[in-house]
Each structure stands twice: as structure tokens, then as C-alpha cells.
Motif scaffolding. Structure first.
Motif, PDB file in Angstrom:
ATOM      1  N   LYS A  59       0.923  -1.157  -0.062  1.00  0.00           N
ATOM      2  CA  LYS A  59       0.114   0.071  -0.058  1.00  0.00           C
ATOM      3  C   LYS A  59       0.756   1.180  -0.108  1.00  0.00           C
ATOM      4  O   LYS A  59       1.798   1.405   0.719  1.00  0.00           O
ATOM      5  CB  LYS A  59      -1.080   0.061   1.226  1.00  0.00           C
ATOM      6  CG  LYS A  59      -1.681   1.186   1.354  1.00  0.00           C
ATOM      7  CD  LYS A  59      -2.638   1.318   2.573  1.00  0.00           C
ATOM      8  CE  LYS A  59      -3.376   2.624   2.739  1.00  0.00           C
ATOM      9  NZ  LYS A  59      -2.783   3.643   2.958  1.00  0.00           N
ATOM     10  N   THR A  60       0.495   1.971  -0.743  1.00  0.00           N
ATOM     11  CA  THR A  60       1.176   3.313  -0.833  1.00  0.00           C
ATOM     12  C   THR A  60       0.491   4.581  -1.025  1.00  0.00           C
ATOM     13  O   THR A  60      -0.606   4.429  -1.561  1.00  0.00           O
ATOM     14  CB  THR A  60       2.318   3.439  -2.407  1.00  0.00           C
ATOM     15  OG1 THR A  60       1.549   3.148  -3.306  1.00  0.00           O
ATOM     16  CG2 THR A  60       3.494   2.270  -2.123  1.00  0.00           C
ATOM     17  N   THR A  63      -4.824   7.013   2.151  1.00  0.00           N
ATOM     18  CA  THR A  63      -6.175   6.432   2.027  1.00  0.00           C
ATOM     19  C   THR A  63      -6.914   7.583   1.593  1.00  0.00           C
ATOM     20  O   THR A  63      -7.046   8.680   2.490  1.00  0.00           O
ATOM     21  CB  THR A  63      -6.576   5.601   3.252  1.00  0.00           C
ATOM     22  OG1 THR A  63      -5.704   4.724   3.375  1.00  0.00           O
ATOM     23  CG2 THR A  63      -7.981   5.171   3.019  1.00  0.00           C
ATOM     24  N   GLU A  64      -8.119   7.309   0.668  1.00  0.00           N
ATOM     25  CA  GLU A  64      -8.905   8.451   0.352  1.00  0.00           C
ATOM     26  C   GLU A  64     -10.367   7.852   0.755  1.00  0.00           C
ATOM     27  O   GLU A  64     -10.760   6.861   0.348  1.00  0.00           O
ATOM     28  CB  GLU A  64      -9.134   8.815  -1.363  1.00  0.00           C
ATOM     29  CG  GLU A  64     -10.256   9.611  -1.651  1.00  0.00           C
ATOM     30  CD  GLU A  64     -10.348   9.648  -3.249  1.00  0.00           C
ATOM     31  OE1 GLU A  64     -11.305  10.264  -3.389  1.00  0.00           O
ATOM     32  OE2 GLU A  64      -9.520   9.297  -3.985  1.00  0.00           O
ATOM     33  N   THR A  65     -10.870   8.657   1.786  1.00  0.00           N
ATOM     34  CA  THR A  65     -12.275   8.112   2.374  1.00  0.00           C
ATOM     35  C   THR A  65     -13.381   8.750   1.569  1.00  0.00           C
ATOM     36  O   THR A  65     -13.425   9.953   1.373  1.00  0.00           O
ATOM     37  CB  THR A  65     -12.552   8.414   3.705  1.00  0.00           C
ATOM     38  OG1 THR A  65     -11.301   7.718   4.380  1.00  0.00           O
ATOM     39  CG2 THR A  65     -13.714   7.941   4.430  1.00  0.00           C
ATOM     40  N   TYR A  71     -13.676   3.511   0.830  1.00  0.00           N
ATOM     41  CA  TYR A  71     -12.333   3.880   0.770  1.00  0.00           C
ATOM     42  C   TYR A  71     -11.419   3.691  -0.403  1.00  0.00           C
ATOM     43  O   TYR A  71     -11.802   2.400  -0.837  1.00  0.00           O
ATOM     44  CB  TYR A  71     -11.532   4.085   2.217  1.00  0.00           C
ATOM     45  CG  TYR A  71     -11.107   2.647   2.689  1.00  0.00           C
ATOM     46  CD1 TYR A  71      -9.957   1.886   2.215  1.00  0.00           C
ATOM     47  CD2 TYR A  71     -12.257   1.684   3.217  1.00  0.00           C
ATOM     48  CE1 TYR A  71      -9.583   0.662   2.612  1.00  0.00           C
ATOM     49  CE2 TYR A  71     -11.890   0.546   3.759  1.00  0.00           C
ATOM     50  CZ  TYR A  71     -10.552   0.080   3.524  1.00  0.00           C
ATOM     51  OH  TYR A  71     -10.128  -1.038   3.939  1.00  0.00           O
ATOM     52  N   LYS A  72     -10.495   4.281  -0.705  1.00  0.00           N
ATOM     53  CA  LYS A  72      -9.528   4.083  -2.062  1.00  0.00           C
ATOM     54  C   LYS A  72      -8.442   3.864  -1.334  1.00  0.00           C
ATOM     55  O   LYS A  72      -7.819   4.827  -0.664  1.00  0.00           O
ATOM     56  CB  LYS A  72      -9.657   4.858  -3.211  1.00  0.00           C
ATOM     57  CG  LYS A  72     -11.026   4.854  -3.853  1.00  0.00           C
ATOM     58  CD  LYS A  72     -11.076   5.815  -4.917  1.00  0.00           C
ATOM     59  CE  LYS A  72     -12.282   5.609  -5.900  1.00  0.00           C
ATOM     60  NZ  LYS A  72     -12.044   6.615  -6.864  1.00  0.00           N
ATOM     61  N   ASP A  73      -7.443   2.713  -1.944  1.00  0.00           N
ATOM     62  CA  ASP A  73      -6.099   2.774  -1.643  1.00  0.00           C
ATOM     63  C   ASP A  73      -5.199   2.262  -2.950  1.00  0.00           C
ATOM     64  O   ASP A  73      -5.783   1.703  -3.753  1.00  0.00           O
ATOM     65  CB  ASP A  73      -6.015   1.676  -0.549  1.00  0.00           C
ATOM     66  CG  ASP A  73      -5.939   2.055   0.940  1.00  0.00           C
ATOM     67  OD1 ASP A  73      -5.821   3.013   1.298  1.00  0.00           O
ATOM     68  OD2 ASP A  73      -6.410   1.152   1.783  1.00  0.00           O
ATOM     69  N   ASN A  74      -4.185   2.943  -2.801  1.00  0.00           N
ATOM     70  CA  ASN A  74      -3.247   2.702  -3.962  1.00  0.00           C
ATOM     71  C   ASN A  74      -2.287   1.349  -3.641  1.00  0.00           C
ATOM     72  O   ASN A  74      -1.703   1.584  -2.343  1.00  0.00           O
ATOM     73  CB  ASN A  74      -2.462   3.930  -4.507  1.00  0.00           C
ATOM     74  CG  ASN A  74      -1.590   3.467  -5.616  1.00  0.00           C
ATOM     75  OD1 ASN A  74      -1.708   3.515  -6.716  1.00  0.00           O
ATOM     76  ND2 ASN A  74      -0.403   3.267  -5.503  1.00  0.00           N
ATOM     77  N   TYR A  75      -2.142   0.461  -4.667  1.00  0.00           N
ATOM     78  CA  TYR A  75      -1.185  -0.428  -4.219  1.00  0.00           C
ATOM     79  C   TYR A  75      -0.247  -0.845  -5.291  1.00  0.00           C
ATOM     80  O   TYR A  75      -0.364  -0.520  -6.474  1.00  0.00           O
ATOM     81  CB  TYR A  75      -1.913  -1.789  -4.199  1.00  0.00           C
ATOM     82  CG  TYR A  75      -2.586  -2.109  -2.891  1.00  0.00           C
ATOM     83  CD1 TYR A  75      -1.867  -2.853  -1.735  1.00  0.00           C
ATOM     84  CD2 TYR A  75      -3.808  -1.473  -2.542  1.00  0.00           C
ATOM     85  CE1 TYR A  75      -2.654  -2.716  -0.591  1.00  0.00           C
ATOM     86  CE2 TYR A  75      -4.254  -1.645  -1.209  1.00  0.00           C
ATOM     87  CZ  TYR A  75      -3.977  -2.312  -0.325  1.00  0.00           C
ATOM     88  OH  TYR A  75      -4.414  -2.366   0.906  1.00  0.00           O
ATOM     89  N   VAL A  88      -5.433   1.143  -8.183  1.00  0.00           N
ATOM     90  CA  VAL A  88      -6.074   1.573  -7.199  1.00  0.00           C
ATOM     91  C   VAL A  88      -7.772   0.800  -6.951  1.00  0.00           C
ATOM     92  O   VAL A  88      -8.367   0.668  -7.668  1.00  0.00           O
ATOM     93  CB  VAL A  88      -6.774   3.100  -7.594  1.00  0.00           C
ATOM     94  CG1 VAL A  88      -7.509   3.746  -6.421  1.00  0.00           C
ATOM     95  CG2 VAL A  88      -5.341   4.064  -7.785  1.00  0.00           C
ATOM     96  N   THR A  90     -11.213   0.256  -4.411  1.00  0.00           N
ATOM     97  CA  THR A  90     -12.031   0.591  -3.635  1.00  0.00           C
ATOM     98  C   THR A  90     -12.595  -0.344  -2.649  1.00  0.00           C
ATOM     99  O   THR A  90     -12.805  -1.350  -3.190  1.00  0.00           O
ATOM    100  CB  THR A  90     -13.238   1.333  -4.133  1.00  0.00           C
ATOM    101  OG1 THR A  90     -12.853   2.424  -5.097  1.00  0.00           O
ATOM    102  CG2 THR A  90     -14.276   1.942  -3.429  1.00  0.00           C
TER     103      THR A  90
END
Length: 217
Positions: A59-60, A63-65, A71-75, A88, A90
Motif C-alpha cells: 500500500k502506497t 487512503t481516500e475516504t 475508501y480507496k487505496d493505491n497498491y 487503485v 475501492t
């Protein structure tokens, strides 16, 4: 409706069973270590970072809620080149994203289930004492992404008649979202194939998976 059953008879071979159930449910048990099957349509990107293990998902970024609580996370995925790949994803409200690197064989029985109206590949059973159980996989975990083996076609040029292009198996990754259950299982099973490296063929010892763990009711 019935589903295919593949059970090669050679020692150490794959045991793959898909059984029909109510509501067209599908189930696949990944309990052995080798496979002669390939996977098509995976996203193959060539990447590496000197301080990260090839095949690792990290995970980099922040976090976008979202407004609904999801929420969204970039991997970032490292697979053996110079530029990392990024995805990315969700995740549902109150869920937890879990990344695990697990030695083969895994020891998970996945089943296609509806989650919030969406067909998902869900860990229906984690075999007691298996590598998956030791790594922390839990029943109910949703498979979102996995490392996989992709067959890359050889380059055809004007000298191809002298030197026929060679196809190579490379380490890649596969995003499970929106994909047919059978294709996701093929991607997981493909990790039983040897990959081609400058030093020759190499066995994949570990599989990295990204799971979504639903929050408690």
C-alpha cells in the motif's frame, strides 16, 4: 449447472474441483502445488525495486475516504522490471485490506458468492494447518488481487524464420474485480507454473494475495 473437475494424476499434481450449488455457486479448492494450466488476460507489467521482494504488493500513498464510508487505496506491485505497477482499489465501509504472501500450496477453498449485489471470490474454507491458515487467511475474506503467471508472446521480426520467437512465462498480477470466477481461479492456479528468467526456469515458491476482510456486523 455443473462445472469442470480437473484432477491430473501425476505426483504432486493440482487438485481443482468446482461444484455446482444453489444459485449457481461455484467452489474451487486450492490444496496442491503444481499446475499445467496457463492464464490469459492478466495484466502483465514489468517492475522491480531493489529493496522490495519480487511479487510483493505494498500500500502506497494516503487512503481516500469516500462519502459513503468506503475508501480507496493505491497498491504498488513489484514484479521484476524498473517501474512499479500501480492499482487503485475501492474497499467497502468498515472492511480491512489485508495483503499476505503465502507459500504454496495455499490450502484455501474459494467460492463465488454475492456480496452487496456483486459476485465475489470468497474464501469459504481455510484448511486447518495449511499455509493459508498460518498466514492469517480467514473464512469470508474476499479475494481482490493475486500474483499470477502470464505467457508473453515472443517478438516476431524479419529473422523469425531463422530464430522462431519463444514464448516466455513471466510473473504478473491479476485483479479479481469483475472477472469470471473461473478466470480468477485460473490466475491463482497459474502460480504452479515455472517462470522463465535469465538464469533459466524458476519455480514460484510464494503467492501474494490482496484480500478484503468485511467488517463485523
Amino acid at each position: 449447472m455443473s462445472f469442470a473437475c480437473a484432477q491430473p494424476t501425476m505426483g504432486g499434481s493440482l487438485l481443482l474441483q468446482r461444484s455446482a450449488g444453489v444459485g449457481h455457486s461455484r467452489r474451487c479448492s486450492l490444496a496442491s502445488s503444481t499446475s499445467s494450466r496457463g492464464v490469459k488476460g492478466v495484466r502483465a507489467k514489468f517492475q522491480i525495486k531493489s529493496d522490495m521482494k519480487v511479487g510483493e504488493m505494498t500500500k502506497t500513498g494516503a487512503t481516500e475516504t469516500l462519502k459513503d464510508g468506503s475508501y480507496k487505496d493505491n497498491y504498488t506491485i513489484f514484479l521484476g522490471g524498473n517501474t512499479p505497477a500501480n492499482e487503485v482499489l475501492t474497499f467497502r465501509k468498515d472492511s480491512t485490506a489485508v495483503t499476505l504472501t503465502i507459500p504454496r500450496p495455499l490450502g484455501i477453498a474459494f467460492e463465488e458468492k454475492m456480496v452487496d449485489g456483486v459476485a465475489c471470490c470468497v474464501a469459504d474454507e481455510v484448511i486447518e494447518g495449511s499455509n493459508a491458515e498460518k498466514a492469517g487467511v480467514q473464512a469470508g475474506d474476499i479475494l481482490r488481487m493475486t500474483t499470477a503467471v502470464f505467457k508473453m508472446k515472443g517478438v516476431v521480426d524479419v529473422t523469425a524464420w531463422l530464430n522462431p520467437p519463444k514464448d516466455n512465462n513471466i510473473l504478473a498480477y491479476y485483479v479479481a474485480d469483475g472477472k469470471p470466477f473461473s478466470k480468477v481461479m485460473d490466475a491463482l492456479v497459474s502460480n504452479g507454473q515455472l517462470i522463465d528468467t535469465p538464469r533459466g526456469k524458476q519455480e514460484i515458491e510464494d503467492v501474494t494475495i490482496l484480500l478484503e476482510r468485511p467488517g463485523s456486523a
